[in-house]
Design an enzyme around this catalytic site. Structure first.
Site, PDB file in Angstrom:
ATOM      1  N   ASP A 137       0.817  -1.222   0.000  1.00 26.97           N
ATOM      2  CA  ASP A 137       0.000   0.000   0.000  1.00 26.97           C
ATOM      3  C   ASP A 137       0.846   1.265   0.000  1.00 26.97           C
ATOM      4  O   ASP A 137       0.620   2.191   0.775  1.00 26.97           O
ATOM      5  CB  ASP A 137      -0.952  -0.011   1.195  1.00 26.97           C
ATOM      6  CG  ASP A 137      -2.082   1.020   1.056  1.00 26.97           C
ATOM      7  OD1 ASP A 137      -2.318   1.476  -0.083  1.00 26.97           O
ATOM      8  OD2 ASP A 137      -2.715   1.350   2.068  1.00 26.97           O
ATOM      9  N   GLU A 167       2.458  -2.569  -5.146  1.00 25.06           N
ATOM     10  CA  GLU A 167       2.245  -1.166  -4.744  1.00 25.06           C
ATOM     11  C   GLU A 167       3.471  -0.594  -4.028  1.00 25.06           C
ATOM     12  O   GLU A 167       3.378   0.070  -2.999  1.00 25.06           O
ATOM     13  CB  GLU A 167       0.978  -0.999  -3.898  1.00 25.06           C
ATOM     14  CG  GLU A 167      -0.278  -0.965  -4.732  1.00 25.06           C
ATOM     15  CD  GLU A 167      -1.508  -0.470  -3.988  1.00 25.06           C
ATOM     16  OE1 GLU A 167      -1.376   0.302  -3.020  1.00 25.06           O
ATOM     17  OE2 GLU A 167      -2.623  -0.862  -4.401  1.00 25.06           O
ATOM     18  N   ASP A 283      -1.057  -9.430  -5.684  1.00 27.28           N
ATOM     19  CA  ASP A 283      -2.393  -8.875  -5.512  1.00 27.28           C
ATOM     20  C   ASP A 283      -3.104  -9.031  -6.841  1.00 27.28           C
ATOM     21  O   ASP A 283      -2.977  -8.198  -7.731  1.00 27.28           O
ATOM     22  CB  ASP A 283      -2.308  -7.402  -5.091  1.00 27.28           C
ATOM     23  CG  ASP A 283      -3.685  -6.764  -4.921  1.00 27.28           C
ATOM     24  OD1 ASP A 283      -4.698  -7.483  -5.070  1.00 27.28           O
ATOM     25  OD2 ASP A 283      -3.750  -5.553  -4.648  1.00 27.28           O
TER      26      ASP A 283
END
Length: 389
Positions: A137, A167, A283
């Site tokens: 994130d 990310e 992901d």
């Protein structure tokens, strides 16, 4: 997720529906808006799901997120272990296992939090290989320094031979390289220049037990989010492996493109030489219904969560009921298995998957948040035969 849905007008005939349980127009509008906030869908799709489920918001959200538990609060673990848990292999015990028992989601003052003190390393086992994958994130600017440092503390503590990250941003990359200095870092970016606001994947390989043969990046031609497939071939503890990670196209709106990307990735997995073990994951933003047709999981490719016992406590990786780094408007918070790891065996088989767990489930003492809005996933393999460090 999409922005708030526009107001929805309901006709008089809708209000006069024979079903006596039909909510008022105001309540229907509120449920449509709540559905849009939770799922990211538009108002038309919200109307479709709600009307076909007699305006039951919980049922509509549950059906939209096939992995969800229907908006119910997590149930306490029963003293009776599930059949899947009975058949799964327990993680090897170590002194740091007590930290893994901290309850995620609790913000009480008694909750044990992760500090940035030198981590207690998991013991090295010459006959095992661990593969860890985590969306860290980096797109959330809040507490980015603390959260990335916390993620690095988890990574170094777990001491996995192979790490997939998604990310990653330029700022977090510098922290990772500094804090995880015992790893080689390969990023999913062409060239030496990282553009401002870029985010990307990375593969980390522990220097003491890996020998890298090549690194390749394959772009997804239809991606609107600069997504690609990062591939590294390496010997890990003398086991030939091809390691692939990706962050597939996000949100329900881009399901068709995500399925194309998944098909391309699976195609690469099955095309690689049979003398190496292939591990693919990241992901993937997957919904179960997308694993069908051209994007179905090929024969001989294994979902590592499934083949190690389907432990329910290790299922949901984007779990807004437990992880409050991000919260959607309204009561209902989705739980999804967006992050996944797949493997294809070599011939003869060189690695046996034995255990699957979540990591990164402790709050950080520094900011009282979790390192990411995703949990990390960690797969344990036993090395078969004589190959080892």
């Amino acid at each position: 997720m999409a922005s708030e849905a526009s107001a929805i007008s309901l006709s008089d005939s809708d209000e006069e529906e024979e079903d006596a349980n039909l909510p008022s127009r105001e309540e229907c509008e509120q449920r449509c808006q709540s559905f849009c906030e939770v799922t990211g869908a538009d108002s038309a799709l919200a109307m479709y799901y709600l009307q076909n489920r007699k305006w039951n918001l919980e049922a509509a959200v549950s059906d939209f997120f096939p992995e969800a538990d229907g908006g119910q609060l997590p149930k306490p673990m029963s003293s009776t272990t599930s059949e899947a848990s009975k058949n799964s292999v327990s993680r090897p015990k170590s002194k740091s296992d007590s930290a893994d028992q901290a309850k995620a989601g609790s913000s009480s003052s008694t909750e044990k939090c992760l500090t940035l003190a030198p981590p207690v390393l998991q013991p090295k086992h010459e006959n095992t290989i661990k593969v860890l994958s985590w969306n860290i994130d980096g797109l959330d600017p809040d507490n980015l320094q603390s959260r990335t440092e916390g993620a690095c503390s988890v990574l170094t503590q777990e001491n996995a031979e192979v790490i997939f990250l998604q990310e990653v941003v330029e700022r977090s990359l510098s922290i990772i390289r500094n804090r995880c200095s015992n790893y080689q870092v390969f990023v999913g970016v062409e060239g030496d220049v990282i553009m401002p606001n870029a985010y990307f994947t990375a593969v980390l390989l522990r220097k003491d037990c890996t020998n890298v043969h090549y690194v390749n990046i394959a772009d997804f031609p239809g991606s609107l989010m600069t997504r690609n497939l990062l591939e590294v071939k390496a010997d890990v503890k003398n086991v030939p492996m091809v390691l692939l990670t990706s962050h597939l196209e996000s949100t329900a709106e881009y399901s068709a493109e995500r399925k194309k990307q998944l098909k391309m990735a699976f195609g690469r997995v099955v095309s690689l030489p049979q003398d190496c073990t292939v591990v693919f994951g990241g992901d993937l933003n997957l919904r179960e219904k997308e694993l069908a047709g051209d994007s179905a999981k090929p024969l001989g490719v294994y979902d590592l969560w499934e083949c190690t016992g389907k432990r329910p406590e290790a299922k949901h990786t984007w779990d807004l009921m437990r992880n409050d780094n991000k919260q959607l408007g309204g009561k209902f918070q989705p739980r999804c298995r967006f992050d996944r790891l797949y493997a294809r065996h070599s011939k003869p088989v060189s690695l046996k998957p034995v255990y699957f767990e979540l990591v990164g489930i402790q709050r950080l003492a520094s900011c009282r948040r979790y390192p990411s809005d995703h949990w990390g996933i960690l797969a344990h393999f036993n090395i078969q035969g004589t190959a080892k460090a």
